[in-house]
Each structure stands twice: as C-alpha cells, then as structure tokens.
Design a protein around this motif. Structure first.
Motif, PDB file in Angstrom:
ATOM      1  N   ARG A  64      12.104  25.465 -30.498  1.00 24.67           N
ATOM      2  CA  ARG A  64      12.859  24.601 -31.393  1.00 24.67           C
ATOM      3  C   ARG A  64      12.375  24.729 -32.829  1.00 24.67           C
ATOM      4  O   ARG A  64      13.066  25.218 -33.706  1.00 24.67           O
ATOM      5  N   TYR A  79      11.596  28.644 -34.487  1.00 30.48           N
ATOM      6  CA  TYR A  79      12.474  29.730 -34.043  1.00 30.48           C
ATOM      7  C   TYR A  79      12.468  30.893 -35.038  1.00 30.48           C
ATOM      8  O   TYR A  79      12.299  32.058 -34.650  1.00 30.48           O
ATOM      9  N   VAL A 103      14.181  35.351 -27.518  1.00 32.41           N
ATOM     10  CA  VAL A 103      13.927  34.020 -28.073  1.00 32.41           C
ATOM     11  C   VAL A 103      15.269  33.332 -28.290  1.00 32.41           C
ATOM     12  O   VAL A 103      16.179  33.933 -28.875  1.00 32.41           O
ATOM     13  N   GLU A 104      15.403  32.120 -27.805  1.00 33.22           N
ATOM     14  CA  GLU A 104      16.643  31.365 -27.996  1.00 33.22           C
ATOM     15  C   GLU A 104      16.309  29.961 -28.491  1.00 33.22           C
ATOM     16  O   GLU A 104      15.185  29.503 -28.366  1.00 33.22           O
ATOM     17  N   LYS A 105      17.355  29.310 -29.050  1.00 35.65           N
ATOM     18  CA  LYS A 105      17.132  27.978 -29.624  1.00 35.65           C
ATOM     19  C   LYS A 105      17.286  26.850 -28.616  1.00 35.65           C
ATOM     20  O   LYS A 105      16.726  25.773 -28.781  1.00 35.65           O
TER      21      LYS A 105
END
Lengths: 345, 345
Positions: B37, B40, B66-68
């Motif tokens: 979060r 990022y 990597v994702e939010k």
C-alpha cells in the motif's frame, strides 16, 4: 488608618501560581513579589493575560515586583511574611527546599500551594523550625504562552502542616491570616484544619485522573468518552479512597462523580498531561509514587495506582534523558550487567 | 527437471512481510506477488533496501510482481496456492477477512503471519472451508522509509490452525509445504503442530514487552535500564504464563530472561511502539485485549495486562479521532448523558 500590608513572595507563575498572584493582588492586603523563570520578560513588559471564570478577561497583569530568582527577591524585597511556593513539586529533579533556602527566614511562613502528599516531610527535615502551610487548589486552569485560562473556579483551602517545634495557636493564626490575604469577592479560599483530609481528597482526582490522562495522552473529557473513567479512573479513585481510609481519612464514594467532572466539565487537560505534552517533568513522585508507598505501608492493594506510577516513572526517566540529565551507553548494556545510570548533576 | 513453483501472494510489506517476501524469493520455490500500500512506487522503481543480520546488505529487492490491492493481484496473478497475510491485525479498524475476501479461493491456504491470539476465530467464521496456517515470527526488524533493518534472526514457526471441516493430514501437508517454500540457508523456519503453544510463547513477549514499550514510549533497552523490566514487564509476563497455563499451555518461567532480550539485545523499539510513534493504530486487540478476555474467562488475575490493555484502548480511540474516524461534539457531553461515539464508516 491604613492597614499594614503583608509582604508576600510567590515562586512559580504556572497556572495555579498566576491565579494566586492575581488573587493576592486583587485582595489588596499584601505587597506581592513574584519569582518567574520562563516568562520573566513577558511579566515585566506586557504582563499576563487572564481569561478567567472568576475574574473575567484581564490584560497586562503585573504584581508589585517581578524577579528572576528567589535569592534576588530576598535581597531586594525580603524578608517575607509569606512565601508561596506554587512551582511544581519535582523532588527527583529540583527539591523545593533548595529554592526555599534562598529566601528562608524563621519568621516567614511557607505556603506549599502544591499537589501531592508527604511534601511536608523533606521540608521539615531541612527546616525544622519553619512555619509551613498546606495549600490545596481545586482550580481548573492552564497557562498558555501569555495567557492563563481558568475554566474551573478558584476553590482553595489552606491549613497548617503542624510543626511540633512551634506553638500550634500561632501556626493556626498565621494560616488564617493568609486566608484573609488571599480571599476576595471572586474566589473561595477557606481555612481547613485537617490538611491530611484535603490532601487525600485532592489525590482522589490527581492520583487517578491526572495520572491516567498523562499516561493515555488524552484530556479528561476524551478519557471519559473513550471509556477510561470506567476502566481506569474509577478503579484508581477507589484505591485512593481505600488508602486514605487506612491513613485515617474517611472519604465517601460520592466524591467520585464530583471528581470525574474536575476542570469545569470541559475537555480539560490536567496538569500532568500538559507536562507530558510540553516534554516537561511530571509531579508523579508526590502525586502517585508517595500514595503507592503509603498503600504498601498499610498493605492496601493498589494495582491500578502501582502500574500507573511505574509507567510514569519510566516516562520521567525518558524525559530526564531527553533533557540531558544522563547519557546512555551507545551499545545497550546486557541486563546481567546491572548497569547503573550516571546522573550528570 | 524443473520443480513447479508455487504461486504465493504476500499482503503487507511491513518489516515482517518484507523479510518474508525476501525469504520466499531467495528460496526460489515460489512465484511471489506482493500487495503493497504505502510504498508501492518505491517497490516498482528502486526496490527495497535490506539491512539484515541474516542476509547482509541488499539493495533493490523486488518480488516477481507488485500490486496495489489484493483484488488486482487476484485478477492478474491468481488464484494462489498460498496467501500470506503479513499486515497488522487491527480488527477494530480493518478486519483482515475483508482483504482475504478479495483473493479467496477454496484451494488457497491462508498464512496469518501475524501477532496475537484468537485471530483464527473471525477468519473461520467468515471462511468456514479455508485452509489456515499460523505463522509466528520471532524476528526483530523495523521498516524505515526505504529500508528494512533486521536486528534479530528470522526464526519463524508455521503450524495449522486446524479446520475441522477439512482433512487434518491435508492441512498438515500444506503447512509443511509452506515451510519448504519459506526455508533457505539464512533463516530458521520450522513446522510446529502446536500452534497454540507457539502463539502463547510469543505473547509472553508481545502482551508484556511490546505493550509496555508502547505505553511508556521507550524502547526495550531503555525500559530495562529505567527499571521497567522489573516493575512492569516481568509481572505482565508472569500473568501471560498463568493465563496460558489455564488455557492448557505450560510455559516455563525460564522463558522470561530470554524474552527480555527480544529484538537482538539492542535498544529495540517493538512494533507497537513504532506504531505509536508513527501515529498508527496498534494491534492491541489481538495482542493484549484477547489475552485479558481469556484471563477473565478462566478467572486468572491479570491486573497488569488489564490496565495496559485499557490504556492501549484509550490510545487507539485517540488515534481513531486523529485519523478522522469520528468527530466529538464541540462541547464536552456530560457524563450522565452517556454519549455514544458515532463512527463515520
């Protein structure tokens, strides 16, 4: 015929001290010299703003004289009939006896307008022939930069910390005279012989509410709304009442709802919370640590007060480190080394 | 022959989560997607610095993806064999079940790499058919802006939170497989069947030391030097040991000196102290409030934990107010009104 004015020195212009100086000045029966440390320049130029539920809005309050130290005050304006010590009582950092020594005179009556219990013990140890008066203020007031904001009425009681080396009647008379000097149409100052009782009653508030606000970081209004009156303050208040009882002072439980409103029923930040927020030392020694000592002496269970007191001790040590009273080793000493902190003064 | 890589999602890149992501990546047996979060941008550009007693100095660590959000990760890379939830467990603010729901699959095993006790209860209530693994980390690590500093070795145990709706052997096998994925030559990851025991042992540290540091505002080294190990932490640890015993887990008192050194014997700021300093919520519900509930259930006296927990509750409410979760009335409501705080979400 002009009434002789008493010569009064007041040391410590925090919220309580400022209102006391103003009360003494308003009453007009004494010449008032104040010792001011942190806002001396303000006091000799613009003077203090007073925003008070008792006195209304006042600007530019200055006592008769303002000095930087008790020693200076003594040299220029002493000796005094009364020396009111209204600074915080932090025996672990700056014992009030050291300041009293600068303006001590056998004829002077010292008024400890201060929180806590057992504050007379170190004083009498140092000055066995002193006249000593206990002042217990129930005021709700906070000092901001140049303004004292007084939210709760100035209800204050004075009584003798009896000194067995002096005639009791004389001690009582000197105390009653001080009540005359302090009283005016706006405040409520009373002579009360039973000093111990007034101190224990005030501790119901201070040992429980003041400490809990300091530890949790919230004012008394928020503490109540967040559930802290029920979970922390009331249990602590009941412990104080039990310890007082063991010490010979009966306090009814009905004091609790009254004390929960302390500070005039507003979002009131008690003194120790203000101290914590300013990064200052707290009066935890006289307000709670001495109470826990008395509890242990009488074997009265006091888990809440004990834990709050232990937390406040750690916080005080942390403040001492931040103020440079000691420097810790760069590498953490292992517990088994029993490292002793070296104080620098 | 190329071994099939497991598909792992890791949610929460705090100190513990970052080291877990690094461990999984180093071991090379899984494809690692991370949900990040707050940092990022850092993770997709420079990557993370690792300053570790296990792995040494590393720069530019990036997992495979990597994702939010967990939902995005699920859409692009799911479903997953394992979803490791390494974010803080703050059920009073953001229940982890809501995030798990975004990437839930009946074949997925969820790994709760989190502090506290009774964290499985709300999870199973929401997902009665979930594979659930308990992860208990004894690491000492702190996340600074772009760097994870790991002071204490990554010793972590995994075991099944047994789900009676699923075959026990399968649950154990999936847990053991995860230990394989996590293990490498630098860390110490173990399969331990008795999840309750490992959780109670960790609580000896967390319920006592972590909480006390958060409340007093000092790290574990200062706490010890200022007298807090003796006055607060050890009494609290003894309470945890007594509650664990009532709950069927025997812990020897000899754990106490070991736990007092937690964090690698440096001036270590435990996670809740870091949270308090950052103005973040603390995990007080799972770390101490649940422990006090269990103590009350078994009628085990726990005065120290009760008071610390009550203080941390007030602090959490204060953080909620500061973060805008509610707005108090401008005038303090009188106590007799029993004002109820209205949460905004």
């Amino acid at each position: 015929m002009t009434e002789r004015k008493d010569n009064v020195l007041l040391i410590g212009m925090g919220a309580v001290g400022s209102i006391a100086a103003y009360a003494l000045t308003c009453s007009g029966k004494s010449t008032v010299t104040c010792v001011v440390r942190s806002h001396y320049d303000l006091m000799v130029t613009k003077g203090l703003k007073i925003d008070s539920c008792d006195y209304g809005q006042k600007e530019g309050f200055k006592p008769d004289h303002v000095e930087k130290t008790a020693g200076e005050a003594m040299k220029k304006h002493g000796p005094f009939d009364y020396v009111v010590i209204a600074m915080k009582n932090i025996p672990d950092v700056s014992p009030i006896e050291n300041i009293a020594a600068e303006c001590y005179d056998e004829k002077t009556a010292f008024v400890l307008l201060q929180n806590g219990i057992w504050i007379d013990k170190p004083f009498f140890k140092r000055f066995p022939k002193a006249f000593l008066i206990s002042g217990v203020s129930m005021i709700g007031a906070v000092l901001y930069t140049d303004t004292v904001k007084q939210m709760g009425p100035d209800f204050v009681t004075f009584g003798p910390f009896l000194n067995k080396n002096l005639p009791e009647e004389l001690q009582i008379a000197r105390c009653k005279r001080f009540v005359e000097l302090y009283s005016n149409e706006h405040n409520d100052a009373r002579y009360v012989f039973n000093v111990k009782e007034t101190r224990w009653k005030k501790l119901v508030y201070n040992s429980a509410m003041n400490t809990t606000c300091a530890v949790t970081g919230v004012d008394s209004g928020r503490l109540d709304l967040f559930g802290g009156s029920d979970s922390l303050v009331i249990p602590a208040m009941k412990e104080v009442i039990a310890i007082a009882k063991a010490d010979g002072v009966v306090i009814e439980d009905s004091i609790i709802p009254y004390m929960l409103k302390g500070g005039g029923g507003v979002y009131y930040p008690p003194s120790m919370l203000v101290d914590v927020r300013k990064g200052n030392y707290t009066e935890y020694r006289t307000i709670i640590a001495n109470v826990v000592k008395i509890a242990n002496y009488y074997k009265v269970p006091a888990p809440t007060l004990t834990i709050l007191g232990n937390i406040l001790h750690i916080m005080q040590m942390s403040t001492m480190e931040k103020k440079g009273r000691f420097v810790l080793p760069k590498e953490r000493p292992p517990r088994e080394d029993h490292y002793q902190i070296q104080f620098l003064d």
